[in-house]
Scaffold this motif. Structure first.
Motif, short mmCIF file in Angstrom:
data_model
loop_
_atom_site.label_atom_id
_atom_site.label_comp_id
_atom_site.label_asym_id
_atom_site.label_seq_id
_atom_site.Cartn_x
_atom_site.Cartn_y
_atom_site.Cartn_z
N ILE A 33 0.83 -1.20 0.00
CA ILE A 33 0.00 0.00 0.00
C ILE A 33 0.87 1.25 0.00
O ILE A 33 0.42 2.34 -0.37
CB ILE A 33 -0.96 -0.01 1.21
CG1 ILE A 33 -2.10 0.99 0.99
CG2 ILE A 33 -0.21 0.26 2.50
CD1 ILE A 33 -3.21 0.87 2.00
N VAL A 34 2.12 1.11 0.38
CA VAL A 34 3.04 2.25 0.36
C VAL A 34 3.26 2.76 -1.06
O VAL A 34 3.68 3.91 -1.26
CB VAL A 34 4.38 1.85 1.01
CG1 VAL A 34 5.16 0.89 0.11
CG2 VAL A 34 5.22 3.07 1.34
N ASN A 35 2.97 1.92 -2.08
CA ASN A 35 3.11 2.36 -3.47
C ASN A 35 2.08 3.39 -3.87
O ASN A 35 2.22 4.04 -4.91
CB ASN A 35 3.03 1.15 -4.41
CG ASN A 35 4.22 0.23 -4.26
OD1 ASN A 35 5.33 0.68 -4.00
ND2 ASN A 35 4.00 -1.07 -4.43
N LEU A 36 1.02 3.53 -3.07
CA LEU A 36 0.02 4.56 -3.35
C LEU A 36 0.53 5.88 -2.78
O LEU A 36 0.08 6.36 -1.74
CB LEU A 36 -1.33 4.17 -2.75
CG LEU A 36 -1.92 2.82 -3.22
CD1 LEU A 36 -3.26 2.56 -2.54
CD2 LEU A 36 -2.08 2.81 -4.73
N ALA A 83 -1.49 -7.51 11.44
CA ALA A 83 -0.82 -6.28 11.87
C ALA A 83 -1.10 -5.14 10.90
O ALA A 83 -1.31 -5.35 9.71
CB ALA A 83 0.68 -6.52 11.97
N ILE A 84 -1.12 -3.92 11.45
CA ILE A 84 -1.16 -2.74 10.59
C ILE A 84 0.21 -2.61 9.95
O ILE A 84 1.22 -2.54 10.66
CB ILE A 84 -1.49 -1.48 11.40
CG1 ILE A 84 -2.85 -1.62 12.09
CG2 ILE A 84 -1.47 -0.25 10.52
CD1 ILE A 84 -3.18 -0.47 13.02
N PRO A 85 0.31 -2.62 8.63
CA PRO A 85 1.64 -2.63 8.00
C PRO A 85 2.45 -1.39 8.37
O PRO A 85 1.93 -0.28 8.39
CB PRO A 85 1.31 -2.67 6.50
CG PRO A 85 -0.09 -2.19 6.37
CD PRO A 85 -0.78 -2.59 7.64
N SER A 86 3.70 -1.62 8.67
CA SER A 86 4.57 -0.50 9.05
C SER A 86 4.76 0.47 7.90
O SER A 86 5.02 1.67 8.12
CB SER A 86 5.93 -1.04 9.50
OG SER A 86 6.53 -1.81 8.46
N THR A 87 4.59 -0.01 6.67
CA THR A 87 4.77 0.87 5.51
C THR A 87 3.67 1.93 5.41
O THR A 87 3.84 2.93 4.72
CB THR A 87 4.77 0.04 4.22
OG1 THR A 87 3.55 -0.72 4.13
CG2 THR A 87 5.95 -0.92 4.19
N LEU A 88 2.53 1.69 6.10
CA LEU A 88 1.43 2.64 6.02
C LEU A 88 1.87 4.02 6.52
O LEU A 88 1.41 5.05 6.03
CB LEU A 88 0.24 2.13 6.84
CG LEU A 88 -1.08 2.89 6.71
CD1 LEU A 88 -1.59 2.88 5.28
CD2 LEU A 88 -2.13 2.27 7.63
N GLN A 145 5.43 8.91 11.74
CA GLN A 145 6.21 10.14 11.69
C GLN A 145 6.43 10.64 10.27
O GLN A 145 6.61 11.84 10.06
CB GLN A 145 7.55 9.94 12.38
CG GLN A 145 7.47 10.00 13.90
CD GLN A 145 8.84 10.05 14.53
OE1 GLN A 145 9.79 9.48 14.01
NE2 GLN A 145 8.94 10.73 15.65
N MET A 146 6.42 9.73 9.27
CA MET A 146 6.63 10.15 7.90
C MET A 146 5.37 10.74 7.28
O MET A 146 5.43 11.44 6.27
CB MET A 146 7.11 8.96 7.05
CG MET A 146 8.41 8.35 7.53
SD MET A 146 9.77 9.53 7.43
CE MET A 146 9.88 9.71 5.64
N SER A 147 4.21 10.44 7.88
CA SER A 147 2.93 10.97 7.36
C SER A 147 2.66 12.31 8.02
O SER A 147 1.74 12.46 8.83
CB SER A 147 1.80 9.98 7.64
OG SER A 147 2.08 8.72 7.10
N ARG A 148 3.42 13.28 7.65
CA ARG A 148 3.39 14.56 8.36
C ARG A 148 2.16 15.40 8.03
O ARG A 148 1.94 16.45 8.64
CB ARG A 148 4.66 15.35 8.06
CG ARG A 148 5.91 14.67 8.63
CD ARG A 148 7.16 15.52 8.42
NE ARG A 148 7.07 16.80 9.07
CZ ARG A 148 7.31 17.01 10.36
NH1 ARG A 148 7.64 15.99 11.15
NH2 ARG A 148 7.21 18.22 10.88
N LYS A 149 1.33 14.96 7.09
CA LYS A 149 0.11 15.68 6.77
C LYS A 149 -1.12 15.10 7.49
O LYS A 149 -2.23 15.59 7.29
CB LYS A 149 -0.14 15.66 5.27
CG LYS A 149 0.90 16.44 4.46
CD LYS A 149 0.55 16.46 2.99
CE LYS A 149 1.59 17.24 2.19
NZ LYS A 149 1.26 17.29 0.73
#
Length: 1019
Positions: free
Chosen positions: A268-271, A287-292, A316-320
């Motif tokens: 899902i990180v590809n989206l 598990a909730i994927p860490s890539t999310l 932390q990477m999803s700053r929005k």
């Protein structure tokens, strides 16, 4: 469309706004067609502010809702929410406006078939018929999508909420320019067409709130242009999230309330453009994927009400991120600073109802944009470290803070007491300590809800001349102070002008309720809970004029019965000391009442027929009083909204009225422990009963086969201690199960006779459930969903009660889980063999067939009753050996096979070593432990009842040595049970925190010598 507004739609809107400033003179034919269109419509001249201003003498290009091109052709018609119905066929002149490009008639109601003339508007680019009154007819030869297939230039199509369009056909594929397709809120009941994946330009696909079912075509997720997909609220739609290709175009995925399951793929990180992900109320797990957390454009994330487990990944990477909801899952572990720290735009965090543990990170309160933090019903513990906070409380934007139902301790952080913008503060069901003063919260001037119930506070409720108390909380609306060790009514309540809901239950308040109490909010007080105190009366005069919900149960109130007012909807006076009669005109004071309980008092006299006039009443409980006379016939005939009627434990006499309405919705009828005579009324079969309890009366009738035929939802049937007679000889329906939900059946102490038919047991599917999950172990109760009472954060519910008699001890279960299965046929005249089919009832907990005339062997099939906790077959004429496979019943805590004609060796398995001699006495052919006679080599006794060899005293026989480990374990469990009963009896607040699984154990140890009477949940 809110956040889903597409660029293409914005472009079209902007285009029409630009051309609106360029006017040409309206062409006469265009004006004529528009006026003819209006003549065919009905509309409200007050609210249809666009149509009413159309005037033949003015330029039609300047009419409201009309836009023209530079020549004077009408290209835009926008009339949302203007048309109430059609008047005549003139309205179809609309379809002669052949230059029309933009048509918006949303929220109109034409009550006509989908117009085939729409195909004439071949230049149409935007069509909005949302919430339109069109429908398909059987006579219609052309479907709606066939008609639309002629509009090849159509880019935006919105048909949301049209409801009765009919099926979707593949001719829609002719709309090769389509970018937006909105079909939400219709009644499509089919699989999702896989040809949707062939739309080469589609950007937004909205199929939510329909009845789509089956597997969703996975290839639609891979459409190269698709940015928004909404499948929400299709409860039977199944599917899985596919592996996503690199640089997918999807921006919004909305699957809420569907049957999508499986795991969320790491791909899902590809989206990279994904901004909205709503998977709430599905069946995802793992598990909730860490890539999310690496999707940098993510703004809205909702994963609530699934089966996600494991720890929370870092975001932390999803700053929005603005909103994140992980509630109602099975997430575990602590929360680290890497999870949410440093998210500048995060406004809302919801993680309630999980298994998160550890210390609560203080950095939550330092998030600069945070407005709502809801983490109730977890396992956070310890004190909150406020020394590390890097933000001043007065500058915090926090408006809602819910930490309830955790294990937090220490004093309330000073930081909470200076949150200037806080509106909701919930700290209930924790272990906060300290002396709580009324003035501590006086600075929170925006506060509307304050919940401090069920902590370890010592609260000072008085106000002195220098204390501001809570008078400076001008917005306070909800106040919850249950179980706060209050001994008096808090004086600061006098100063609250907006207080509506108040919970002071489970305190130690004594004396009278002061008359000033009812004048809070200048007579607009609504919801009051004073239950479980030591109140003795009312200071006069008292005024209930504005009260909607009043709960005074479990006090010491006496004297006259305070009459309610017609505004009262919920009234509970149960478990007090009222000893008067029901006022003859009480119905006049209950005109809007939904719930009325006067149970467990000493109220005498007759049931007033004026109650029958309360058409709104759904729950009526007058049980455990001293009422006499008959049951008013109007009670069944007129009260067609009544769901629960409980008149048990009174002195009611006469016949049961045969007046149950044809529209009866009664789910629980409890008339037990009275003096009723006669038969069960035939009209009782009109009701949708789940619980029928008429035990301990003088009723004379046959087994109620008619109820079995007509009402399959019955869970509890109690006929015990009456004069029922005859055989159980119902007409079995082999195609449908009779009473498939039945879980408790008690027909003991009657005069039933004959053989037990095997089909009787095969029909009771509710006793055959082996996989007992969380969904199967819910309380059998009715939600009083109109009221949210602030007692334990849930809707009020009426919980059914049933009495079970085991070994002469009456056990009252006040919280009946749907997994409890009980069968008591004792003290009748049944004969013949016990059917082998009884072994199919694999979920059975209690089985009592004692004191009958059963013959033949003990069925070996009983060895399959793996959940059985109590088995009583005593005082029959059973023969043969005890089946050896009864040793496999590892939950069996009580066994009584006494006074039969059993022979042979008693099984020696460990479970049987816990039973005493009384379990087997009266069987002259039995031998072995725990009896005082050993067996011969062939395991048989002599004819005279003694062993052929010299009896061996078990106290000296090594082969039959008592296993004291099992005896001591049983004794210890009995002592522990007694302690629990005492805690329940003297600490109702403790009982509310007790896990429902306790009842599971009760039904497994009913064979112990229980001396106390168990009372149900005080709720």
């Amino acid at each position: 469309m809110g956040r889903r507004l597409l660029f293409s739609l914005l472009f079209l809107t902007l285009f029409y706004q630009i051309i609106s400033s360029i006017h040409a003179t309206c062409l006469n034919d265009q004006r004529s067609k528009l006026l003819q269109f209006r003549e065919g419509l009905n509309f409200d001249f007050i609210y249809a502010n666009k149509l009413q201003n159309w005037n033949e003498s003015t330029d039609c290009c300047r009419w409201d809702g009309i836009r023209c091109d530079s020549v004077g052709h009408v290209i835009s018609l926008e009339l949302p929410d203007q048309i109430t119905s059609i008047q005549n066929e003139n309205w179809k002149s609309l379809f002669n406006l052949e230059h029309l490009e933009y048509l918006n008639l949303a929220w109109s109601d034409f009550h006509d078939a989908f117009p085939v003339e729409l195909r004439n508007l071949t230049g149409l680019k935007y069509l909005n018929f949302s919430q339109f009154g069109f429908f398909s007819t059987e006579e219609s030869t052309t479907s709606w999508c066939d008609t639309l297939s002629f509009l090849s230039k159509l880019q935006v199509l919105s048909l949301s909420g049209v409801s009765r369009l009919g099926p979707i056909c593949s001719s829609l594929l002719n709309l090769t320019s389509l970018t937006v397709l909105q079909l939400e809120g219709n009644e499509f009941s089919a699989s999702v067409p896989d040809f949707f994946a062939n739309f080469s330009s589609l950007i937004s696909l909205g199929l939510g709130s329909n009845d789509f079912h089956g597997n969703f075509p996975e290839q639609i997720f891979h459409m190269p242009t698709l940015e928004i997909i909404d499948l929400s609220y299709n409860n039977e739609l199944q599917g899985r999230l596919p592996e996503f290709q690199a640089f997918g175009s999807l921006k919004e995925i909305i699957l809420s309330s569907t049957n999508f399951s499986g795991s969320v793929p790491n791909s899902i990180v590809n989206l990279r453009a994904l901004s909205v992900l709503d998977l709430s109320a599905c069946k995802f797990q793992g598990a909730i994927p860490s890539t999310l957390g690496n999707i940098s454009e993510l703004v809205y994330l909702d994963l609530r009400f699934n089966k996600f487990s494991g720890s929370i990944p870092s975001f932390q990477m999803s700053r929005k991120l603005v909103h994140i909801d992980l509630s109602l899952n099975a997430l575990t572990g602590p929360i680290h600073s890497a999870h949410f720290e440093g998210l500048p735009d995060l406004q809302s965090i919801t993680m309630e109802d999980n298994f998160l543990s550890g210390r609560l990170p203080s950095y939550f309160f330092a998030l600069p944009s945070l407005q709502s933090l809801q983490i109730s019903s977890n396992q956070f513990e310890g004190q909150i470290d406020q020394e590390s906070l890097t933000i001043n409380a007065s500058s915090s934007l926090l408006m809602e803070l819910d930490l309830s139902n955790n294990r937090l301790g220490g004093q309330i952080p000073n930081f909470f007491l200076h949150l200037q913008k806080i509106v909701v503060l919930k700290l209930s069901f924790n272990s906060f300590t300290g002396n709580l003063r009324a003035d501590m919260f006086s600075g929170l001037r925006s506060l509307k809800t304050l919940s401090l119930s069920y902590n370890d506070f010592l609260m000072d409720a008085t106000c002195n001349s220098t204390s501001t108390c809570l008078s400076s909380l001008p917005q306070l609306n909800d106040l919850e102070l249950a179980s706060c060790n209050l001994k008096i009514f808090p004086e600061f309540l006098k100063n609250q002008t907006l207080l509506t809901n108040l919970d002071l239950s489970l305190n130690k308040i004594t004396g009278e309720i002061p008359n000033w109490f009812w004048n809070i909010r200048n007579g607009s007080f609504q919801n009051v809970n004073l239950s479980f105190n030591h109140l003795e009366g009312f200071q006069k005069p008292y005024n209930f004029s504005s009260i909607s919900v009043l709960d005074l149960h479990a006090n010491q109130l006496s004297g006259e019965l305070p009459l309610p007012t017609p505004s009262m909807e919920y009234l509970d006076y149960s478990k007090n000391n009222f000893n008067v009669s029901i006022p003859p005109r009480i119905g006049e004071y209950l005109l809007g009442c939904v719930y009325l309980s006067l149970s467990n008092n000493n109220i005498s006299g007759k049931i007033s027929e004026s109650i029958c006039n309360v058409g709104s009443l759904k729950f009526l409980d007058l049980s455990d009083n001293s009422l006499s006379g008959g049951i008013p016939g109007c009670l069944f005939a007129m009260m067609e909204n009544l769901i629960v009627l409980n008149l048990a434990g009174n002195n009611l006499q006469g016949l049961m009225p045969n007046t149950f309405s044809e529209n009866c919705v009664l789910g629980t009828l409890d008339l037990s422990k009275n003096a009723l005579k006669g038969k069960l009324p035939n009209t009782l079969s009109n009701c949708y009963l789940e619980v029928l309890n008429v035990g301990n009366n003088y009723l004379e009738d046959n087994f109620p086969c008619k109820l079995m035929e007509n009402r399959p939802d019955l869970h509890i049937l109690v006929l015990r201690s009456n004069r029922f007679h005859g055989e159980i000889n119902c007409k079995w329906n082999n195609n449908e199960s009779s009473w498939p939900s039945l879980q408790i059946v008690d027909i003991a102490r009657n005069n039933f006779s004959g053989f037990l038919p095997a089909q009787l047991f095969l029909n009771w599917k509710g006793m055959m459930i082996e996989d007992i999950g969380a969904e199967a172990s819910q309380p059998l109760q009715y939600e009083v969903s109109d009221f949210v009472i602030y007692l334990d954060y849930r809707h009020w519910s009426y919980q059914n009660v049933v009495n079970l008699t085991i070994k002469g001890v009456e056990l009252e279960l006040g919280r009946i889980l749907t997994i409890y299965t009980v069968m008591d046929f004792s003290c009748n005249n049944f004969q013949g063999e016990i059917p082998d089919a009884i072994g199919e009832l694999s979920a059975l907990y209690l089985l009592n067939l004692s004191h009958n005339s059963f013959t033949g062997p003990v069925p070996a099939s009983m060895g399959k009753l793996a959940q059985l906790g109590s088995l009583d077959l005593s005082v029959n004429q059973l023969t043969g050996k005890i089946p050896i496979n009864l040793e496999n019943l590892t939950f069996l805590e009580f066994l009584n096979l006494s006074y039969n004609q059993l022979v042979g060796k008693i099984p020696s398995g460990k479970q049987f070593q816990t039973f005493t001699e009384s379990s087997f006495m009266g069987n002259r052919g039995l031998c072995g432990f725990p009896l005082n006679f050993s067996c011969t080599n062939d395991g048989l006794m002599n004819n005279n009842g003694s062993s052929s060899s010299t009896p061996v005293s078990l106290s000296t026989s090594k082969n039959h040595e008592i296993d004291w480990a099992y005896v001591s374990a049983t004794l210890g469990f009995s002592v522990g049970l007694g302690i629990i009963f005492l805690l329940n009896r003297f600490g109702p607040g403790w009982w509310q925190r007790f896990d429902a699984s306790f009842f599971h154990f009760i039904l497994r140890i009913l064979g112990l010598e229980v001396q106390e009477r168990l009372y149900g949940n005080p709720l």
